[in-house]
Design a protein around this motif. Sequence first.
Motif, PDB file in Angstrom:
ATOM      1  N   MET A   1      13.773  -4.578 -12.235  1.00 46.79           N
ATOM      2  CA  MET A   1      12.929  -5.303 -13.187  1.00 46.79           C
ATOM      3  C   MET A   1      13.218  -6.805 -13.159  1.00 46.79           C
ATOM      4  O   MET A   1      12.360  -7.613 -13.512  1.00 46.79           O
ATOM      5  CB  MET A   1      13.146  -4.783 -14.607  1.00 46.79           C
ATOM      6  N   GLY A   2      14.443  -7.161 -12.775  1.00 42.91           N
ATOM      7  CA  GLY A   2      14.785  -8.577 -12.683  1.00 42.91           C
ATOM      8  C   GLY A   2      13.871  -9.331 -11.743  1.00 42.91           C
ATOM      9  O   GLY A   2      13.621 -10.528 -11.923  1.00 42.91           O
ATOM     10  N   ASP A   3      13.359  -8.649 -10.725  1.00 39.94           N
ATOM     11  CA  ASP A   3      12.348  -9.219  -9.840  1.00 39.94           C
ATOM     12  C   ASP A   3      10.935  -8.939 -10.334  1.00 39.94           C
ATOM     13  O   ASP A   3      10.071  -9.810 -10.356  1.00 39.94           O
ATOM     14  CB  ASP A   3      12.495  -8.644  -8.419  1.00 39.94           C
ATOM     15  N   ASN A   4      10.691  -7.691 -10.744  1.00 38.45           N
ATOM     16  CA  ASN A   4       9.327  -7.260 -11.049  1.00 38.45           C
ATOM     17  C   ASN A   4       8.711  -7.969 -12.253  1.00 38.45           C
ATOM     18  O   ASN A   4       7.516  -8.287 -12.244  1.00 38.45           O
ATOM     19  CB  ASN A   4       9.305  -5.747 -11.286  1.00 38.45           C
ATOM     20  N   ILE A   5       9.503  -8.198 -13.305  1.00 42.96           N
ATOM     21  CA  ILE A   5       8.928  -8.785 -14.521  1.00 42.96           C
ATOM     22  C   ILE A   5       8.485 -10.225 -14.303  1.00 42.96           C
ATOM     23  O   ILE A   5       7.369 -10.598 -14.693  1.00 42.96           O
ATOM     24  CB  ILE A   5       9.914  -8.648 -15.707  1.00 42.96           C
ATOM     25  N   PRO A   6       9.290 -11.107 -13.679  1.00 43.92           N
ATOM     26  CA  PRO A   6       8.776 -12.459 -13.405  1.00 43.92           C
ATOM     27  C   PRO A   6       7.554 -12.465 -12.486  1.00 43.92           C
ATOM     28  O   PRO A   6       6.635 -13.267 -12.677  1.00 43.92           O
ATOM     29  CB  PRO A   6       9.974 -13.156 -12.744  1.00 43.92           C
ATOM     30  N   VAL A   7       7.527 -11.581 -11.492  1.00 47.91           N
ATOM     31  CA  VAL A   7       6.363 -11.501 -10.603  1.00 47.91           C
ATOM     32  C   VAL A   7       5.124 -11.117 -11.404  1.00 47.91           C
ATOM     33  O   VAL A   7       4.041 -11.704 -11.245  1.00 47.91           O
ATOM     34  CB  VAL A   7       6.612 -10.495  -9.470  1.00 47.91           C
ATOM     35  N   GLN A   8       5.277 -10.128 -12.305  1.00 49.70           N
ATOM     36  CA  GLN A   8       4.157  -9.732 -13.148  1.00 49.70           C
ATOM     37  C   GLN A   8       3.742 -10.860 -14.083  1.00 49.70           C
ATOM     38  O   GLN A   8       2.548 -11.093 -14.307  1.00 49.70           O
ATOM     39  CB  GLN A   8       4.526  -8.484 -13.953  1.00 49.70           C
ATOM     40  N   ALA A   9       4.731 -11.572 -14.635  1.00 48.04           N
ATOM     41  CA  ALA A   9       4.422 -12.696 -15.527  1.00 48.04           C
ATOM     42  C   ALA A   9       3.589 -13.750 -14.796  1.00 48.04           C
ATOM     43  O   ALA A   9       2.631 -14.310 -15.361  1.00 48.04           O
ATOM     44  CB  ALA A   9       5.713 -13.304 -16.061  1.00 48.04           C
ATOM     45  N   GLN A  10       3.942 -14.027 -13.535  1.00 52.90           N
ATOM     46  CA  GLN A  10       3.166 -14.998 -12.760  1.00 52.90           C
ATOM     47  C   GLN A  10       1.743 -14.503 -12.544  1.00 52.90           C
ATOM     48  O   GLN A  10       0.776 -15.276 -12.631  1.00 52.90           O
ATOM     49  CB  GLN A  10       3.833 -15.270 -11.419  1.00 52.90           C
ATOM     50  N   LYS A  11       1.577 -13.200 -12.280  1.00 53.76           N
ATOM     51  CA  LYS A  11       0.235 -12.647 -12.106  1.00 53.76           C
ATOM     52  C   LYS A  11      -0.605 -12.817 -13.367  1.00 53.76           C
ATOM     53  O   LYS A  11      -1.834 -12.961 -13.299  1.00 53.76           O
ATOM     54  CB  LYS A  11       0.316 -11.163 -11.736  1.00 53.76           C
TER      55      LYS A  11
ATOM     56  N   PRO B   1       4.624  -9.806 -20.561  1.00 55.34           N
ATOM     57  CA  PRO B   1       4.555  -8.949 -19.367  1.00 55.34           C
ATOM     58  C   PRO B   1       5.021  -7.519 -19.574  1.00 55.34           C
ATOM     59  O   PRO B   1       4.535  -6.613 -18.912  1.00 55.34           O
ATOM     60  CB  PRO B   1       5.448  -9.671 -18.357  1.00 55.34           C
ATOM     61  N   GLN B   2       5.990  -7.303 -20.517  1.00 50.55           N
ATOM     62  CA  GLN B   2       6.540  -5.944 -20.656  1.00 50.55           C
ATOM     63  C   GLN B   2       7.487  -5.861 -21.845  1.00 50.55           C
ATOM     64  O   GLN B   2       8.277  -6.773 -22.076  1.00 50.55           O
ATOM     65  CB  GLN B   2       7.309  -5.572 -19.385  1.00 50.55           C
ATOM     66  N   PRO B   3       7.450  -4.748 -22.603  1.00 43.94           N
ATOM     67  CA  PRO B   3       8.502  -4.517 -23.603  1.00 43.94           C
ATOM     68  C   PRO B   3       9.830  -4.224 -22.927  1.00 43.94           C
ATOM     69  O   PRO B   3       9.880  -3.898 -21.733  1.00 43.94           O
ATOM     70  CB  PRO B   3       7.992  -3.282 -24.364  1.00 43.94           C
TER      71      PRO B   3
ATOM     72  N   SER C   1       0.834  -6.682 -20.536  1.00 42.67           N
ATOM     73  CA  SER C   1       0.990  -5.511 -19.670  1.00 42.67           C
ATOM     74  C   SER C   1       2.203  -4.697 -20.098  1.00 42.67           C
ATOM     75  O   SER C   1       3.025  -5.136 -20.921  1.00 42.67           O
ATOM     76  CB  SER C   1       1.122  -5.942 -18.203  1.00 42.67           C
ATOM     77  N   THR C   2       2.315  -3.502 -19.533  1.00 49.87           N
ATOM     78  CA  THR C   2       3.435  -2.598 -19.794  1.00 49.87           C
ATOM     79  C   THR C   2       3.428  -1.547 -18.694  1.00 49.87           C
ATOM     80  O   THR C   2       2.745  -1.716 -17.683  1.00 49.87           O
ATOM     81  CB  THR C   2       3.320  -1.958 -21.193  1.00 49.87           C
TER      82      THR C   2
ATOM     83  N   LEU D   1      17.549   6.243 -11.467  1.00 48.47           N
ATOM     84  CA  LEU D   1      16.829   5.041 -11.874  1.00 48.47           C
ATOM     85  C   LEU D   1      15.331   5.230 -11.665  1.00 48.47           C
ATOM     86  O   LEU D   1      14.895   5.804 -10.661  1.00 48.47           O
ATOM     87  CB  LEU D   1      17.314   3.837 -11.078  1.00 48.47           C
ATOM     88  N   ILE D   2      14.545   4.725 -12.609  1.00 46.20           N
ATOM     89  CA  ILE D   2      13.094   4.928 -12.613  1.00 46.20           C
ATOM     90  C   ILE D   2      12.392   3.578 -12.566  1.00 46.20           C
ATOM     91  O   ILE D   2      12.776   2.640 -13.279  1.00 46.20           O
ATOM     92  CB  ILE D   2      12.647   5.676 -13.887  1.00 46.20           C
ATOM     93  N   ILE D   3      11.348   3.472 -11.751  1.00 49.93           N
ATOM     94  CA  ILE D   3      10.526   2.261 -11.719  1.00 49.93           C
ATOM     95  C   ILE D   3       9.066   2.695 -11.601  1.00 49.93           C
ATOM     96  O   ILE D   3       8.761   3.708 -10.950  1.00 49.93           O
ATOM     97  CB  ILE D   3      10.921   1.315 -10.562  1.00 49.93           C
ATOM     98  N   MET D   4       8.168   1.951 -12.236  1.00 44.88           N
ATOM     99  CA  MET D   4       6.738   2.259 -12.192  1.00 44.88           C
ATOM    100  C   MET D   4       5.935   0.980 -12.023  1.00 44.88           C
ATOM    101  O   MET D   4       6.421  -0.123 -12.319  1.00 44.88           O
ATOM    102  CB  MET D   4       6.281   2.975 -13.468  1.00 44.88           C
ATOM    103  N   ASP D   5       4.675   1.140 -11.593  1.00 48.22           N
ATOM    104  CA  ASP D   5       3.762   0.007 -11.536  1.00 48.22           C
ATOM    105  C   ASP D   5       3.301  -0.360 -12.941  1.00 48.22           C
ATOM    106  O   ASP D   5       3.398   0.437 -13.879  1.00 48.22           O
ATOM    107  CB  ASP D   5       2.539   0.346 -10.669  1.00 48.22           C
ATOM    108  N   PHE D   6       2.778  -1.570 -13.079  1.00 48.57           N
ATOM    109  CA  PHE D   6       2.350  -2.062 -14.374  1.00 48.57           C
ATOM    110  C   PHE D   6       0.946  -1.589 -14.739  1.00 48.57           C
ATOM    111  O   PHE D   6       0.078  -1.412 -13.875  1.00 48.57           O
ATOM    112  CB  PHE D   6       2.367  -3.591 -14.398  1.00 48.57           C
ATOM    113  N   LEU D   7       0.742  -1.386 -16.028  1.00 45.77           N
ATOM    114  CA  LEU D   7      -0.589  -1.257 -16.618  1.00 45.77           C
ATOM    115  C   LEU D   7      -0.926  -2.605 -17.227  1.00 45.77           C
ATOM    116  O   LEU D   7      -0.290  -3.021 -18.208  1.00 45.77           O
ATOM    117  CB  LEU D   7      -0.598  -0.177 -17.695  1.00 45.77           C
ATOM    118  N   THR D   8      -1.881  -3.317 -16.646  1.00 48.85           N
ATOM    119  CA  THR D   8      -2.305  -4.607 -17.177  1.00 48.85           C
ATOM    120  C   THR D   8      -3.575  -4.397 -17.996  1.00 48.85           C
ATOM    121  O   THR D   8      -4.581  -3.897 -17.471  1.00 48.85           O
ATOM    122  CB  THR D   8      -2.578  -5.619 -16.056  1.00 48.85           C
ATOM    123  N   TYR D   9      -3.514  -4.728 -19.267  1.00 51.86           N
ATOM    124  CA  TYR D   9      -4.674  -4.540 -20.136  1.00 51.86           C
ATOM    125  C   TYR D   9      -5.808  -5.463 -19.694  1.00 51.86           C
ATOM    126  O   TYR D   9      -5.635  -6.678 -19.587  1.00 51.86           O
ATOM    127  CB  TYR D   9      -4.295  -4.806 -21.586  1.00 51.86           C
TER     128      TYR D   9
END
Length: 408
Positions: free
Chosen positions: A171-181, A280-282, A328-329, A398-406
């Motif tokens: 998530m340390g990578d994924n959340i900033p990437v999602q925030a930029q999107k 970007p995510q809770p 998103s979440t 460990l679990i990782i999933m793609d984002f749901l962007t509203y």
Amino acid sequence: MKRFLSIFLVLCLLLSVVGCNKPTEPATGGDTPAPAETPATETPEVSDVIPYDGNGKVAIVTNTLSQNEEEYRSAQQMVDKYGEEKILHVLWPDNFMAEQEQMVSIVSKIASDPEVKALIINQAVPGTNAAVDKLLENRDDIFIVYCTPQENPPDVSSRADLILQPDELKMGDNIPVQAQKLGAKTFVHYSFPRHMSQVLLSTRRELMKAKCAELGIEFVDATAPDPTGDSGVTGAQQFILEDVPKMVAQYGKDTAFFSTNCSMQIPLIKACVDEGAIYPQPCCPSPYHGFPTALGIESGDYSENSLQHVIDETTRILDEKGVLGRFSTWPVPVAMMGTVASTEYAIKWMAGEIADKDTLDIKVLEECMAEYAGVSVVTSPYAETANGDTVTYDNYRLIIMDFLTYGE
């Protein structure tokens, strides 16, 4: 149970604190504060409850409703499905950091029931290891599950048969990437010293900082009050409501906000909506986590239909507020999935469908998760590297999933 691992590596974890049947009261000590204004849920029909088969009981320990509703509701779903004869729902004390002895007493009381064959702890907050150590003094036949543990991973892995948590480091990578999107030019990270003393959380923060620098996003390290401190949950929530507008005034609306604490998500979502900011995510990825209360949506009975209703209503309200595409979440509540999937796995083990308690059947586990999520779920083992040597913990998934962007 791998009780004899002794690895001197320090990485701790995350997440501060977090329906129809009344949960068992915590053993010894004061009463758990009663939750206020909780959404009503329907009592299941008798025909919907799976009869007790006599194979054993599953004890589920969760945080209180005020700390984390999803964890609480997920245990109640299991009570509704299997009945109180099969599922025992128990609560951690609200202020668990100051009630370590009570936590030991709670787990000891569970272990004193010879019919309890599985113990699921969601969340495995600080002090869980000490409580489980007391249990292990007298019993080694209980299948033990930790969800989102907050103590040293090697120590956790030596006590529990199964550990489940979102892949915080990824998530340390994924959340900033999602925030930029979502359009972020600035990223605000809210936390406090207790969480940042947990190396896994502080490592994730450093990964976020590095990824933000790589993406050209300004990273802002913000300190908020600890909800378990003197100001309590109310004080921490009020701080968020007052600080987000100040941050937006300073950095602009294209600012993404993230907090490591569950109780801060409701005010954070509300403030981001009001200010037109980015979320970007809770901390615990889920359409339920913070969104319904912040936006005034009825959560219902937390069934599949209720989940889709919450997603649809969240989309509608964010559209009305003019912030669609900035929130998103994850598509399913990962905290609830942890309780449900591990309970179903434990029941299969008690019924003899899984032969070996000490060796996980990953295929069966992931099938239990996929049945709840409605999509394929793949887990990976936790691993630590020190001095060039890597130790892998196969029971730590460990679990990782793609984002749901509203709005997409």
